[in-house]
Write a protein that holds these residues in place. Structure first.
Motif, PDB file in Angstrom:
ATOM      1  N   LEU A 564       0.827  -1.207   0.000  1.00  0.00           N
ATOM      2  CA  LEU A 564       0.000   0.000   0.000  1.00  0.00           C
ATOM      3  C   LEU A 564       0.862   1.258   0.000  1.00  0.00           C
ATOM      4  N   ASP A 565       2.026   1.189   0.666  1.00  0.00           N
ATOM      5  CA  ASP A 565       2.948   2.337   0.617  1.00  0.00           C
ATOM      6  C   ASP A 565       3.379   2.619  -0.814  1.00  0.00           C
ATOM      7  N   ARG A 566       3.742   1.550  -1.537  1.00  0.00           N
ATOM      8  CA  ARG A 566       4.216   1.724  -2.924  1.00  0.00           C
ATOM      9  C   ARG A 566       3.113   2.290  -3.815  1.00  0.00           C
ATOM     10  N   ARG A 567       1.868   1.920  -3.506  1.00  0.00           N
ATOM     11  CA  ARG A 567       0.739   2.447  -4.283  1.00  0.00           C
ATOM     12  C   ARG A 567       0.314   3.847  -3.813  1.00  0.00           C
ATOM     13  N   LYS A 568       1.034   4.346  -2.793  1.00  0.00           N
ATOM     14  CA  LYS A 568       0.749   5.665  -2.215  1.00  0.00           C
ATOM     15  C   LYS A 568      -0.667   5.748  -1.638  1.00  0.00           C
ATOM     16  N   LEU A 569      -1.163   4.591  -1.158  1.00  0.00           N
ATOM     17  CA  LEU A 569      -2.434   4.555  -0.453  1.00  0.00           C
ATOM     18  C   LEU A 569      -2.220   4.776   1.038  1.00  0.00           C
ATOM     19  N   THR A 570      -1.047   4.408   1.524  1.00  0.00           N
ATOM     20  CA  THR A 570      -0.655   4.684   2.903  1.00  0.00           C
ATOM     21  C   THR A 570       0.696   5.374   2.894  1.00  0.00           C
ATOM     22  N   GLN A 571       1.037   5.985   4.044  1.00  0.00           N
ATOM     23  CA  GLN A 571       2.294   6.723   4.151  1.00  0.00           C
ATOM     24  C   GLN A 571       2.911   6.478   5.525  1.00  0.00           C
ATOM     25  N   ARG A 572       4.208   6.169   5.531  1.00  0.00           N
ATOM     26  CA  ARG A 572       4.922   5.964   6.788  1.00  0.00           C
ATOM     27  C   ARG A 572       5.168   7.320   7.446  1.00  0.00           C
ATOM     28  N   ILE A 573       4.864   7.368   8.766  1.00  0.00           N
ATOM     29  CA  ILE A 573       5.126   8.574   9.541  1.00  0.00           C
ATOM     30  C   ILE A 573       6.485   8.489  10.211  1.00  0.00           C
ATOM     31  N   ASP A 574       6.767   7.312  10.783  1.00  0.00           N
ATOM     32  CA  ASP A 574       8.051   7.045  11.419  1.00  0.00           C
ATOM     33  C   ASP A 574       8.295   5.546  11.332  1.00  0.00           C
ATOM     34  N   ASP A 575       9.193   5.051  12.141  1.00  0.00           N
ATOM     35  CA  ASP A 575       9.524   3.625  12.067  1.00  0.00           C
ATOM     36  C   ASP A 575       8.380   2.739  12.525  1.00  0.00           C
ATOM     37  N   VAL A 576       7.395   3.310  13.165  1.00  0.00           N
ATOM     38  CA  VAL A 576       6.326   2.490  13.758  1.00  0.00           C
ATOM     39  C   VAL A 576       4.963   2.800  13.145  1.00  0.00           C
ATOM     40  N   HIS A 577       4.696   4.040  12.820  1.00  0.00           N
ATOM     41  CA  HIS A 577       3.345   4.478  12.467  1.00  0.00           C
ATOM     42  C   HIS A 577       3.169   4.753  10.972  1.00  0.00           C
ATOM     43  N   ARG A 578       1.939   4.537  10.528  1.00  0.00           N
ATOM     44  CA  ARG A 578       1.498   4.881   9.185  1.00  0.00           C
ATOM     45  C   ARG A 578       0.165   5.596   9.266  1.00  0.00           C
ATOM     46  N   LYS A 579      -0.215   6.219   8.143  1.00  0.00           N
ATOM     47  CA  LYS A 579      -1.561   6.769   8.026  1.00  0.00           C
ATOM     48  C   LYS A 579      -2.019   6.630   6.580  1.00  0.00           C
ATOM     49  N   LEU A 580      -3.335   6.655   6.383  1.00  0.00           N
ATOM     50  CA  LEU A 580      -3.859   6.666   5.024  1.00  0.00           C
ATOM     51  C   LEU A 580      -3.560   8.023   4.381  1.00  0.00           C
ATOM     52  N   THR A 581      -3.322   8.026   3.102  1.00  0.00           N
ATOM     53  CA  THR A 581      -2.989   9.281   2.414  1.00  0.00           C
ATOM     54  C   THR A 581      -4.222  10.122   2.128  1.00  0.00           C
ATOM     55  N   SER A 582      -5.400   9.536   2.176  1.00  0.00           N
ATOM     56  CA  SER A 582      -6.613  10.335   1.940  1.00  0.00           C
ATOM     57  C   SER A 582      -7.793   9.695   2.657  1.00  0.00           C
TER      58      SER A 582
END
Length: 582
Positions: A564-582
């Protein structure tokens, strides 16, 4: 300026005539003057009554110096043919005339010298009879005496008429200056001389030495002992070169316009007479040994021991090294195909029989089928109007190109039938099957319904089809995933279903599965469902929170989030956390 060769007579008669016309000594060596015999090329010039300048290349007449004679005659467009009244027609006269005829020289004047020593009419009539049977045809004749001056004014008038009849030189043509002398001048370096038949040379020009390909600069120019900045054809010229040592340039070399000439070791010719198995090929000032392979009654292939810059239609003089026999020939093909397989020679003979020696753009393209865009130009052949130009580098015959399109479609279909799990015919494989020299040619051949995907040629409109047994196994896997969307099958389950990595890759290409990572396969619907589920989590979220929400294992959750990161659907915030991009 105009340049004329003086040929025909064996002894000092020619040199005496040139001296009387020009007031200059053409015999450069003291041995020549002592023996009364021209040994090497001599040079002189004069101004005619019209104001035109004519330069003479005085060639030796003795049989022992025939190579020197040919080096002087080769690049020159016209001849002053000399016969002595008191000696008449001589063997060397016939030899020189045969050489001029072989080279196709068409402009000349007959001079009967020593008319004060004998009645010139018999010698003149015999010479005219011999000359009219050659390429020179009917020529003006003048009887002179260098000793008394009788006839010299008439000869100057005849030379004026001769130079007026010569064709205008092509100043836009590329330079090919055959070197007839090479020497060094203290403080200047290497100097070469020759007769420039076409083109223009400027101080500062870059030229190429053939053979060898060394690039040199024109440091200075001299024509008829005068320093000049530019020399247009036709002219005698001395070229002071920068960037080459005397050992690297000699008589028989040529100075060429860069990227304008094709140098070849193999040339197919039409000969004027039967050829021996080995010959000396004379062109310009060059003399190169060659092996002869006869095709038809008058066609043959010459394999040269050194490369020559040649063009279609070039006249070559072929000399039997074991005798004094001279045969003329016309270059039909200066870049001929290799002869492979039984009967290749007979087929080549049929092709050559249709060639005239006149550049035929459409015929050349039809015979070659595919040729470099510059290659025909280098051979002296214009670009055919019907040529298909590809990638600005290649020219293709339209019929051949259409046949290639059909052959490519067949190759793609056969490849798909033999390898149903492979994603199309690789471009490189297609290039090899079609025997094409450049992959860009294959890409240019591809047209609807074919298309290129990831370096392979596929039928763009047809959905990839899986073999029945593979389709059944994939359908079972999809039923597993429908019940548990994020429970990617284990290696054991895939083995149980008989699905190999190749089968799975085919299923991905067919759109049945999504490859998330090595060994992790899901359905397309699962990707969209994962985004919906993750959107309900507090943002940002951890891998552990995502794993619990999706109801799957870490084996699946980690690569799925990276996907999902590669598809830019999610984004890493730090080494532990992610969030949805929209």
């Amino acid at each position: 300026m105009h340049v004329v060769a003086t040929a025909g007579h064996v002894d000092h008669g020619k040199s005496t005539l040139v001296r009387a016309l020009t007031g200059m000594e053409p015999d450069r060596w003291s041995e020549e003057r002592r023996r009364g015999m021209t040994i090497d090329l001599g040079f002189a010039w004069t101004t005619l009554p019209s104001g035109e300048t004519v330069a003479f290349v005085d060639v030796p007449g003795h049989a022992r110096f025939v190579a020197n004679m040919l080096a002087g005659v080769g690049p020159v467009p016209a001849v002053l043919f000399v016969v002595a009244a008191d000696e008449g027609w001589m063997p060397q006269s016939a030899e020189h005339l045969a050489a001029l005829d072989a080279l196709g020289v068409r402009h000349g004047v007959l001079v009967v010298t020593r008319s004060d020593l004998a009645d010139p009419m018999a010698a003149r009539d015999r010479a005219l009879q011999e000359i009219r049977r050659t390429s020179l045809g009917e020529v003006t004749s003048v009887c002179v005496s260098a000793a008394t001056g009788e006839g010299l004014d008439a000869l100057r008038d005849a030379l004026d008429r001769l130079v007026a009849s010569l064709p205008e030189p092509d100043h836009d043509a590329p330079v090919r200056l055959w070197v007839d002398r090479a020497f060094t001048v203290r403080g200047a370096g290497t100097v070469v001389t020759g007769t420039l038949p076409a083109g223009v040379i400027h101080v500062g020009d870059e030229l190429v030495v053939a053979p060898g390909g060394r690039r040199v600069k024109v440091r200075a120019l001299e024509s008829l002992k005068a320093q000049v900045d530019t020399v247009p054809a036709v002219a005698r010229v001395a070229v002071n070169l920068r960037g080459v040592h005397l050992a690297e340039v000699r008589r028989g070399c040529a100075l060429l316009t860069p990227d304008a000439w094709l140098t070849t070791r193999v040339v197919d010719v039409r000969a004027d007479d039967e050829l021996p198995r080995e010959v000396l090929v004379h062109v310009g000032s060059a003399a190169i040994a060659a092996r002869v392979r006869t095709f038809g009654a008058d066609t043959a292939r010459l394999t040269l021991t050194a490369p020559l810059p040649l063009r279609i239609g070039e006249r070559l003089l072929l000399r039997d090294p074991g005798s004094r026999r001279i045969v003329g020939a016309t270059a039909l093909d200066v870049s001929p195909p290799a002869l492979v397989g039984r009967g290749a020679g007979a087929l080549r003979a049929q092709e050559l029989a249709q060639m005239t020696g006149i550049p035929d753009p459409a015929g050349e393209l039809r015979r070659r089928r595919l040729v470099g865009a510059d290659e025909l130009r280098l051979m002296g052949c214009p670009e055919p109007s019907n040529a298909i130009r590809i990638a600005d580098r290649w020219l293709a015959d339209p019929t051949y190109w259409a046949n290639l399109r059909g052959a490519l479609a067949t190759a793609v279909a056969e490849y798909a039938a033999q390898r149903p799990l492979t994603p199309g015919l690789p471009l490189e494989t297609a290039r090899q099957q079609l025997r094409l020299p450049d992959r860009r040619l294959v890409e240019a051949l591809v047209s609807a319904p074919l298309t290129v995907r990831d370096g392979r040629i596929v039928h763009g409109e047809a959905a990839p089809q899986l073999p029945p047994e593979v389709a059944r196994a994939v359908e079972k896997l999809r039923r597993d995933l429908a019940a548990a969307p994020f429970s990617a099958p284990t290696a054991a389950r895939l083995a149980e279903l008989g699905l190999t990595p190749q089968h799975l890759a085919a299923a991905v290409r067919a759109g049945h599965l999504v490859r998330v990572a090595d060994g992790v396969y899901l359905m397309h619907e699962a990707i969209e469902e994962a985004v919906r589920i993750l959107a309900k989590l507090p943002q940002p979220f951890t891998v552990s929170q995502a794993r619990q929400a999706l109801g799957t294992s870490r084996r699946v959750a980690v690569p799925l989030l990276e996907f999902l990161d590669r598809r830019k659907l999610t984004q890493r915030i730090d080494d532990v956390h992610r969030k949805l991009t929209s």
